[in-house]
Design a protein around this motif. Sequence first.
Motif, PDB file in Angstrom:
ATOM      1  N   ARG A  76     -11.027  24.038  82.186  1.00 39.10           N
ATOM      2  CA  ARG A  76     -10.488  25.409  82.242  1.00 39.10           C
ATOM      3  C   ARG A  76     -11.220  26.221  83.299  1.00 39.10           C
ATOM      4  O   ARG A  76     -10.594  26.920  84.113  1.00 39.10           O
ATOM      5  CB  ARG A  76     -10.628  26.079  80.889  1.00 39.10           C
ATOM      6  N   ALA A 126      -9.557  27.715  86.638  1.00 34.21           N
ATOM      7  CA  ALA A 126      -9.635  29.171  86.789  1.00 34.21           C
ATOM      8  C   ALA A 126     -10.208  29.528  88.153  1.00 34.21           C
ATOM      9  O   ALA A 126      -9.766  30.487  88.801  1.00 34.21           O
ATOM     10  CB  ALA A 126     -10.483  29.778  85.677  1.00 34.21           C
ATOM     11  N   VAL A 149      -7.411  29.085  90.817  1.00 33.88           N
ATOM     12  CA  VAL A 149      -6.404  30.152  90.869  1.00 33.88           C
ATOM     13  C   VAL A 149      -7.031  31.476  91.291  1.00 33.88           C
ATOM     14  O   VAL A 149      -6.325  32.374  91.775  1.00 33.88           O
ATOM     15  CB  VAL A 149      -5.657  30.304  89.524  1.00 33.88           C
ATOM     16  N   TRP A 170      -2.393  26.438  88.024  1.00 34.59           N
ATOM     17  CA  TRP A 170      -1.981  27.221  86.851  1.00 34.59           C
ATOM     18  C   TRP A 170      -1.466  26.300  85.749  1.00 34.59           C
ATOM     19  O   TRP A 170      -1.771  26.484  84.563  1.00 34.59           O
ATOM     20  CB  TRP A 170      -0.894  28.218  87.238  1.00 34.59           C
ATOM     21  N   SER A 171      -0.665  25.299  86.134  1.00 33.14           N
ATOM     22  CA  SER A 171      -0.084  24.430  85.100  1.00 33.14           C
ATOM     23  C   SER A 171      -1.167  23.580  84.428  1.00 33.14           C
ATOM     24  O   SER A 171      -1.152  23.407  83.208  1.00 33.14           O
ATOM     25  CB  SER A 171       1.000  23.537  85.700  1.00 33.14           C
ATOM     26  N   ARG A 216      -4.310  24.364  84.257  1.00 39.66           N
ATOM     27  CA  ARG A 216      -5.121  25.274  83.446  1.00 39.66           C
ATOM     28  C   ARG A 216      -4.440  25.491  82.091  1.00 39.66           C
ATOM     29  O   ARG A 216      -5.102  25.554  81.051  1.00 39.66           O
ATOM     30  CB  ARG A 216      -5.307  26.609  84.170  1.00 39.66           C
ATOM     31  N   GLY A 217      -3.108  25.599  82.109  1.00 44.97           N
ATOM     32  CA  GLY A 217      -2.373  25.708  80.852  1.00 44.97           C
ATOM     33  C   GLY A 217      -2.627  24.515  79.952  1.00 44.97           C
ATOM     34  O   GLY A 217      -2.796  24.650  78.732  1.00 44.97           O
ATOM     35  N   GLU A 274      -5.961  24.964  78.363  1.00 43.13           N
ATOM     36  CA  GLU A 274      -5.913  25.986  77.306  1.00 43.13           C
ATOM     37  C   GLU A 274      -5.277  25.414  76.035  1.00 43.13           C
ATOM     38  O   GLU A 274      -5.694  25.744  74.919  1.00 43.13           O
ATOM     39  CB  GLU A 274      -5.117  27.204  77.786  1.00 43.13           C
ATOM     40  N   THR A 289       0.396  32.256  79.220  1.00 45.62           N
ATOM     41  CA  THR A 289       0.201  33.006  80.464  1.00 45.62           C
ATOM     42  C   THR A 289       0.114  32.050  81.651  1.00 45.62           C
ATOM     43  O   THR A 289       0.716  32.296  82.705  1.00 45.62           O
ATOM     44  CB  THR A 289      -1.078  33.849  80.379  1.00 45.62           C
ATOM     45  N   SER A 290      -0.625  30.957  81.495  1.00 51.66           N
ATOM     46  CA  SER A 290      -0.810  30.016  82.601  1.00 51.66           C
ATOM     47  C   SER A 290       0.496  29.345  82.994  1.00 51.66           C
ATOM     48  O   SER A 290       0.815  29.230  84.187  1.00 51.66           O
ATOM     49  CB  SER A 290      -1.856  28.965  82.209  1.00 51.66           C
ATOM     50  N   TYR A 291       1.268  28.901  82.013  1.00 49.65           N
ATOM     51  CA  TYR A 291       2.544  28.253  82.334  1.00 49.65           C
ATOM     52  C   TYR A 291       3.546  29.248  82.935  1.00 49.65           C
ATOM     53  O   TYR A 291       4.336  28.884  83.815  1.00 49.65           O
ATOM     54  CB  TYR A 291       3.132  27.578  81.095  1.00 49.65           C
ATOM     55  N   ARG A 311       2.736  31.799  84.822  1.00 52.12           N
ATOM     56  CA  ARG A 311       2.299  31.970  86.202  1.00 52.12           C
ATOM     57  C   ARG A 311       2.645  30.738  87.037  1.00 52.12           C
ATOM     58  O   ARG A 311       3.005  30.855  88.221  1.00 52.12           O
ATOM     59  CB  ARG A 311       0.800  32.222  86.251  1.00 52.12           C
TER      60      ARG A 311
END
Length: 459
Positions: free
Chosen positions: A70, A74, A77, A87-88, A90-91, A94, A105-107, A109
């Motif tokens: 993560r 982060a 991005v 972003w994906s 990171r999702g 999470e 939020t990550s997905y 974005r």
Amino acid sequence: MAKMGSKKKHNKQEQPPRRPTWLIAAAVAVAAAVAAVVAQRSDPFRDLDDAAVATAAFEALRDAQPKRARAAFAELVTRDADDSFAWSWRGRAEVALSDLDAAETSYTRALETLPRRLFDEDDNERRTMKTRRAQLMLDLERVRGRLEARSAPINSVTYHEMERRHWRDVVPSDEPLILTGFSTVLSLDLITDRCGSKQVRSRRRSPNSTAWAAMNEGEETTISEFIHSQQKDAAVFDWPLQYCPDLLSEIEVPPFAALDHVATAYGPSLFISFSAKGGGPHVDSGSTKFWQHVHAGRKEWRVASVRDWPRLFATDDNWRRAFFRDARCSGIFGSVPAECDDGFGAAPVDLFDESALHKTTVREVWRGAALPGEVVYIPMNAPHQVRNAPDEPTIAVSMNYVDGGNLEAARAASWAAPAYHPKWLARLKVHGRAVPGSRAPWYARQRIALASDEQWVGD
């Protein structure tokens, strides 16, 4: 005079002692060093380039360290807010940490920034863009479904008896049905006569299996040998009748699923069982509808609402392992470990276990028993489970299909699970500049329909 002397002495006593200049400088240096260590611990990727940060991120995923992953994604991005791939992933980190609000939020974005990362200038690139978008939308839909399930109250399940209708009076829609008025043709003798020499792998249900419907393949045998043995712990499960064309002419297709009414179909498949066992809860792939025609025995059905699929997992961890495969199984690290497979990573709650269901937020379950000469209809994406009659052999045939009612959903499902071809060409935008995806250190790991170096023809 005495008073003045006393005052001077008092003032002298209140003045703090002077520290040597070197001591102050040393203290400042120590403080700076401590601050640097703290900063390095809070931002261990600060001095690394993008490729090194991405490598660290994926190594963290490989080593099952979602917190470190993560932090690395982060950082990516933060450096480039248009980095849809970071972003994906990171999702995904999470999700592994059960922070589904952050995953949503990550997905979101990732979807918003996708056009800033991929080109959309020819058919191959548009195809890659469409595929990637479908995959992200599916992940986002799953996260939102589980968030809704989390916030729902635990209350009693409402049971509905599956409605019975004659096949002439029905156009199947969004609820499961049992349709009457069909004939029974198949028997064990007929199947042995027409297909007895054909090879088949029986399947056995294992509660901890990660295979589809929790059914593991057994040893290869012939249809005749399986029927003669009457195995209690195995079944002919979803065996394609294309392997036995001599029996296909005996198969009756319900009028609503006839080929002149559907866009596409696959099957029919054969089911034979000599015990009360059945498969585990599952959803048929591809957003297809399906029917199953019972020729002998009795089959008990449980069908849940499409909306309740994310609620059928007892814990967030089970839900995550069912829909978000371990990153080590994704192929981005090279060869996939032997313990990885393409099925569920965790089983949902047994639909026949009412005590377990009442501990979830599941709202509705349909139940019914299909008898010889009856067809069960299951709408697209509806979780379902079957148990066979305990005291007699069961024979059934099923078929999946796509018609006007689920055509768009089936198309979206196919985009979300494509079979990539090496000749597809996809370019990427990195800081506004086109680069060959197969040469970009960070994106080369994505396996997103990239051309090989030899196929690359330039920007």
